[in-house]
Design an enzyme around this catalytic site. Structure first.
Site, PDB file in Angstrom:
ATOM      1  N   ASP A 166       0.887  -1.168   0.000  1.00  0.00           N
ATOM      2  CA  ASP A 166       0.000   0.000   0.000  1.00  0.00           C
ATOM      3  C   ASP A 166       0.924   1.217   0.000  1.00  0.00           C
ATOM      4  O   ASP A 166       1.364   1.692   1.040  1.00  0.00           O
ATOM      5  CB  ASP A 166      -0.887  -0.025   1.240  1.00  0.00           C
ATOM      6  CG  ASP A 166      -1.845   1.173   1.319  1.00  0.00           C
ATOM      7  OD1 ASP A 166      -1.646   2.142   0.549  1.00  0.00           O
ATOM      8  OD2 ASP A 166      -2.778   1.138   2.133  1.00  0.00           O
ATOM      9  N   GLU A 259       1.498   2.301  13.380  1.00  0.00           N
ATOM     10  CA  GLU A 259       0.409   2.283  12.412  1.00  0.00           C
ATOM     11  C   GLU A 259      -0.727   1.512  13.066  1.00  0.00           C
ATOM     12  O   GLU A 259      -0.913   0.318  12.825  1.00  0.00           O
ATOM     13  CB  GLU A 259       0.870   1.628  11.100  1.00  0.00           C
ATOM     14  CG  GLU A 259      -0.073   1.874   9.930  1.00  0.00           C
ATOM     15  CD  GLU A 259      -1.085   0.772   9.770  1.00  0.00           C
ATOM     16  OE1 GLU A 259      -2.038   0.735  10.574  1.00  0.00           O
ATOM     17  OE2 GLU A 259      -0.934  -0.038   8.855  1.00  0.00           O
ATOM     18  N   GLU A 268     -10.070  -3.213  15.273  1.00  0.00           N
ATOM     19  CA  GLU A 268      -8.969  -3.993  15.849  1.00  0.00           C
ATOM     20  C   GLU A 268      -8.524  -3.459  17.205  1.00  0.00           C
ATOM     21  O   GLU A 268      -7.747  -4.087  17.901  1.00  0.00           O
ATOM     22  CB  GLU A 268      -7.774  -4.104  14.896  1.00  0.00           C
ATOM     23  CG  GLU A 268      -8.102  -4.852  13.616  1.00  0.00           C
ATOM     24  CD  GLU A 268      -6.929  -4.955  12.660  1.00  0.00           C
ATOM     25  OE1 GLU A 268      -5.968  -4.162  12.807  1.00  0.00           O
ATOM     26  OE2 GLU A 268      -6.958  -5.818  11.787  1.00  0.00           O
ATOM     27  N   HIS A 417      -5.345   0.281   1.377  1.00  0.00           N
ATOM     28  CA  HIS A 417      -5.870  -1.037   1.748  1.00  0.00           C
ATOM     29  C   HIS A 417      -6.995  -0.929   2.776  1.00  0.00           C
ATOM     30  O   HIS A 417      -7.670  -1.915   3.075  1.00  0.00           O
ATOM     31  CB  HIS A 417      -4.744  -1.938   2.282  1.00  0.00           C
ATOM     32  CG  HIS A 417      -4.315  -1.644   3.684  1.00  0.00           C
ATOM     33  ND1 HIS A 417      -3.524  -0.561   4.015  1.00  0.00           N
ATOM     34  CD2 HIS A 417      -4.554  -2.295   4.847  1.00  0.00           C
ATOM     35  CE1 HIS A 417      -3.294  -0.566   5.311  1.00  0.00           C
ATOM     36  NE2 HIS A 417      -3.912  -1.603   5.841  1.00  0.00           N
TER      37      HIS A 417
END
Length: 540
Positions: A166, A259, A268, A417
Site C-alpha cells: 500500500d 500504524e 482492531e 488497503h
C-alpha cells in the site's frame, strides 16, 4: 491513604462513602466516627481488596484481585465483580460490590491502585524487555480466541506484504519521518506494533539514537531477520517480542511511531494499545507519529448497492426448497446482510451532503474514551434523493516540526488497503435539497477487538404540517464492524443519470422491510434512542 501501590509496602487504604453487596441488601456506610475503609493488601503474597470499619473487616466484602474486575458506573460510583466459590468449592459464581467514593480524585486514585495491584497480583516486574506474568490490560479486555487469530494473521509475511505494498500508506509514513529528521535525530523511538520493522528502519534512517521495536506476533522473528540484514541501521534497533501492555523498556521514548489504524480508524482496537504505550513509555511533551485521527462521515445515495444487499436475502423467500419453506428465516437473513458494513472504494459523487468529522487527539485522549464513541450527526442535503446510509473514512496527521503531513483514506483520493466503509440502512429515507439530516453514530467496543455500531438517521418529511414541525422519518441499523462485506477493490463507474438522480434508478420499494420482531428489546431501545444534533460540522 497509604504511600504506595507496591506490594512491598504491604497495604494501601482509601476512605469510602459506602459499600454494598448487589446480591443482598447488605450495605455499610461511613460516619464521622466510623469511616468505611477499602484496603489493598498482600498477605502471604496474595493480593486482595478488603473493606473494614472500626478496625474490623466487613465479612463477605473481600475480593481476590487475581479474579476481580472493576467497572466505573459514574463519577463517584464503581462496581467490583469477583469470582467466589461455595463451601465445597465445586461451584463458582460471581459476586458484585458497589463502591461509592467521596470525590472524583479518590475514585481515579482507587481505579489506578486497583489496576496496579492487579498487575502485581501474579508476579512482579521482570528485567527490561521481558514480559510480566501478570494478566495485562489487553488480556483483561480481549477474548483469547480473537487475540490468537489477530496475532496469527499479522504474523504472516503475506499480510505484511499487503500493507507494505500500500504505497499511499508506506510512502506517507516514509515522507513524514524523513521530512522531519529534526524530530528523530538523536532521539529514542518506540515503534508500537512494529510488524515487519519497516517503521523502525525509517526512524533509524532519520537518525534515531535508538529504536525499540515492540511486536507481539511471530512477525517479531521476521523483523529481527530483516533488521539484521540491514546492519548499518539495525545496530540502533532492538526488537522486543511482547505486548506494549506488558513489556518493560530500559528507557523512556522521545517519540512514538505506530500504524494503529484499522477500518473506520478504530477497528482492531490497536489505538488503545497506542495510547497505553504513550502513558507507559513517552516522555512528557514527547511526539506521536501520528498525533491526530479524524473520522469523516456523510450520508450517501447508492441504489445499486442497496438492491445488491437486499437481493442477497431473496434466497430465503423460497417456499418450496426441496419441500421446505425457507421464509421463516427471511427476516433474520435480511437483518444479517444489512448488519455488515460495506468496505469498498466508492465514487465521492454518491455523497449527498458535505462531510463532518470527529477528532481523536492521540496526545490527550484516554484509553477508556475509546471504549464507547458517541457522535451526534447533523448534515444539510445538497440534492433531493433517497439516502441509503452513512459513508465513513478517516485520516491521520503526522505533526512534524518541519512538515505536517496527512494520510487520508478519503473517496476520490488514491485508494489504500483500508478503502472506505459504508453503513447501509435497510429502510432508506427521502430528503429534498436543503433539508436537514440529523442522527447519531454510536460505537461500542467489544472483546473481539472491534465495535458494535448503532446508526440512526432522521429527516423531516415535507408537505402539509411541515411548518408546524413536520413528521420525522427515521431509519436505524445495528452493524458489527468485525464482520464487514468486502465488496470490491476499486470505485465502480456510475452513470451520469445516477449522479444526478440516484433515486430514480433501480427502485426497490418491493423489497420487504425487516420485521421488528427479529430485533430484541435491548437492540430496539438502543436504535431508537434520540440523538443530540451537532451544531458545528466538526465534533471533538
Amino acid at each position: 491513604m497509604g504511600d504506595s501501590t507496591g506490594h512491598k509496602h504491604k497495604h494501601l487504604e482509601f476512605t469510602l462513602v459506602a459499600v454494598s453487596e448487589l446480591s443482598s441488601s447488605s450495605s455499610v456506610s461511613s460516619s464521622s466516627s466510623t469511616p468505611v475503609i477499602a484496603r489493598f493488601s498482600a498477605d502471604d503474597g496474595v493480593a486482595a481488596l478488603r473493606f473494614h470499619q472500626s478496625s474490623e473487616f466487613i465479612d463477605g466484602f473481600n475480593a481476590d484481585l487475581g479474579t476481580s474486575q472493576l467497572f466505573k458506573l459514574g463519577p463517584l460510583q464503581s462496581l467490583c465483580v469477583s469470582e467466589s466459590a461455595d463451601t465445597n468449592k465445586e461451584k463458582s459464581y460471581s459476586r458484585g460490590v458497589s463502591i461509592r467514593f467521596r470525590n472524583e480524585e479518590e475514585s481515579r486514585g482507587f481505579h489506578s491502585a486497583f489496576e496496579q495491584w492487579q498487575m502485581e497480583s501474579e508476579g512482579t516486574h521482570l528485567p527490561n524487555g521481558d514480559i510480566s506474568v501478570s494478566k495485562s490490560k489487553f488480556d483483561n479486555k480481549i477474548e483469547p480466541s480473537s487475540a490468537k487469530m489477530y496475532f496469527h494473521y499479522y504474523g504472516q509475511l503475506l499480510h505484511q506484504q499487503n500493507m507494505l505494498q500500500d504505497y499511499v500508506r508506506t510512502g506517507t509514513y516514509y515522507a513524514a519521518v524523513i521530512e522531519n529528521r529534526v524530530d528523530f535525530t538523536g532521539r529514542v523511538v518506540v515503534d508500537v506494533g512494529a510488524g515487519s520493522g519497516i517503521l523502525s528502519l525509517f526512524a533509524a534512517q532519520a537518525g534515531a539514537k535508538h529504536v525499540y521495536a515492540v511486536e507481539a506476533s511471530e512477525m517479531a522473528d521476521y523483523a529481527r531477520k530483516l533488521i539484521t540484514g540491514n546492519p548499518t541501521l539495525g545496530q540502533r534497533i532492538t526488537v522486543i517480542k511482547g505486548k506494549v501492555e506488558e513489556v518493560e523498556l530500559p528507557e523512556k521514548a522521545d517519540i512514538l511511531i505506530s500504524e494503529p489504524m484499522g477500518t473506520l480508524l478504530v477497528n482492531e482496537r490497536m489505538l488503545e494499545s497506542y495510547i497505553i504505550a504513550r502513558d507507559r513509555f513517552l516522555v512528557p511533551n514527547g511526539k506521536m507519529f501520528p498525533s491526530t485521527g479524524r473520522i469523516h462521515m456523510a450520508p450517501f445515495s447508492d441504489e445499486y448497492l442497496f438492491v445488491e444487499i437486499a437481493n442477497k436475502a431473496l434466497f430465503w423467500q423460497q417456499q418450496n426448497y426441496y419441500g421446505v419453506d425457507l421464509t421463516p428465516l427471511y427476516g433474520s437473513a435480511f437483518q444479517g446482510y444489512f448488519s455488515q458494513p460495506v468496505v469498498d472504494a466508492f465514487d465521492p459523487r454518491l455523497l449527498v451532503c458535505l462531510p463532518m468529522c470527529h477528532v481523536l487527539n492521540f496526545n490527550e485522549i484516554k484509553e477508556e474514551d475509546l471504549y464507547e464513541i458517541d457522535i451526534p450527526l447533523k448534515f444539510t442535503a445538497s440534492v433531493g434523493t433517497r439516502v441509503h446510509g452513512l459513508a465513513c473514512w478517516f485520516d491521520v496527521l503526522f505533526n512534524g516540526s518541519t512538515v505536517q503531513r496527512w494520510l487520508t483514506t478519503a473517496p476520490g483520493a488514491p485508494t489504500t488497503h483500508w478503502y472506505q466503509i459504508r453503513c447501509v440502512l435497510s429502510q432508506p429515507i427521502y430528503v429534498m435539497a436543503g433539508q436537514e439530516i440529523t442522527g447519531r453514530l454510536h460505537m461500542i467496543a467489544h472483546n473481539a477487538q472491534s465495535y458494535t455500531i448503532y446508526l440512526t438517521l432522521s429527516a423531516k418529511m415535507w408537505g402539509p404540517g411541515a411548518e408546524q414541525g413536520g413528521i420525522i422519518q427515521t431509519s436505524s441499523c445495528k452493524l458489527d464492524l468485525k464482520e464487514p462485506y468486502y465488496r470490491m477493490s476499486q470505485p465502480q463507474p456510475y452513470t451520469m443519470a445516477q449522479d444526478q438522480q440516484p433515486h430514480q434508478l433501480l427502485q426497490a420499494q418491493d423489497i420487504p422491510p425487516i420485521p421488528t420482531e427479529d430485533l430484541d428489546l435491548e437492540e430496539l431501545e438502543l436504535l431508537q434512542q434520540p440523538s443530540e444534533p451537532l451544531g458545528a460540522q466538526q465534533h471533538q
